[in-house]
Design an enzyme around this catalytic site. Structure first.
Site: not given
Length: 304
Positions: A63-64, A99, A113
């Site tokens: 990923c850039h 993303e 969580d």
């Protein structure tokens, strides 16, 4: 990483989802009443997602790094399921699908969580891309498939057989990827009358676009703009600006090129640099987007 240096910067948007399924209504009630011991689930999970999306290239090696110019998180509760909708926007050369999915995943994991002390039966489902916009795939199918082109190489040395043409062939390769049929490919000397005669002939035969390469520099024999401009009904400065701006980002010498774009009736005429890189980069700068011009020039009957 994949080489994206030839891509153009555009607005890119992606929306991804993740679904968190809890095992009892009491968990949903605790979220809605803000009584979860670890804090406000929606607010903290959103913060985690916003941080996570910025770290995507740190986690995924291909990923850039790119500017995240907007991230948004929405929640939808349906019975025991919570759907996370994560939106990412950027103005850049590559998309933000991963993303968006990474952001949705981080939101879901943070919710897991925070809720696990209350509910041991939580599951995360359906992390997926819902939609994306802004890449070349958005535009490829919008253009006509019946367009024709003539590629004209203007060069004294190539026409005399002293040098091989590479620029014209680079233009042809790009046209093929855009589903444009190359009906003519010729090499001619840098002569104003010859250049003009080819433009007139191809336009008279209803070829959709005539693309010249070569003769746009500043030497005494660079006469392609002088030959073509008097023939044009209208110039299209935006195309010329896009070509030079794209090239200038790659070499400071692009400002010296005199690329030309305009129309003769319904035919698009382009004059591009004669170097292989100059021709290729000019095509990358404006294709396939420039093909939209034919919806305007030739009307709705060609829009299918």
């Amino acid at each position: 990483m994949v080489d994206i240096t030839s891509k153009s910067t555009t607005l890119r948007t992606a929306v991804a989802q993740a679904i968190i399924k809890v095992s009892k209504q009491e968990t949903i009630d605790a979220i809605q009443n803000d009584t979860v011991p670890k804090g406000n689930v929606f607010a903290m999970s959103k913060a985690a997602g916003l941080l996570g999306v910025k770290r995507t290239p740190d986690i995924l090696p291909d990923c850039h790094p790119l500017p995240i110019e907007y991230s948004g998180v929405e929640y939808e509760i349906n019975a025991l399921e919570i759907t996370v909708l994560f939106t990412v926007k950027t103005i850049y050369k590559t998309g933000v699908e991963v993303e968006a999915m990474h952001g949705a995943s981080v939101v879901a994991l943070n919710m897991y969580d925070m809720l696990k002390p209350l509910d041991k039966g939580i599951e995360i489902h359906s992390v997926k891309l819902l939609n994306k916009k802004g890449g070349k795939s958005d535009f490829r199918d919008r253009f006509r498939k019946d367009l024709t082109a003539a590629v004209v190489v203007c060069s004294d040395t190539i026409s005399a057989g002293h040098k091989e043409d590479k620029a014209g062939k680079a233009i042809i390769d790009k046209l093929k990827t855009c589903d444009v049929t190359v009906s003519e490919y010729v090499i001619i000397p840098d002569e104003i009358e010859v250049i003009q005669n080819h433009a007139k002939t191809y336009q008279a035969h209803s070829i959709d676009m005539i693309i010249y390469t070569g003769g746009t520099g500043l030497s005494g024999r660079d006469v392609t703009p002088e030959a073509l401009i008097p023939l044009l009904d209208r110039r299209i400065p935006g195309i010329e600006e896009a070509i030079r701006n794209y090239g200038q980002d790659r070499t400071p010498f692009s400002m010296l090129s005199r690329s030309v774009a305009g129309t003769i009736e319904n035919t698009l005429v382009l004059a591009l640099p004669g170097s292989t890189n100059g021709a290729k980069e000019s095509m990358d700068a404006i294709f396939p987007s420039v093909l939209h011009i034919f919806r305007i020039l030739k009307g709705a009957r060609h829009d299918s």
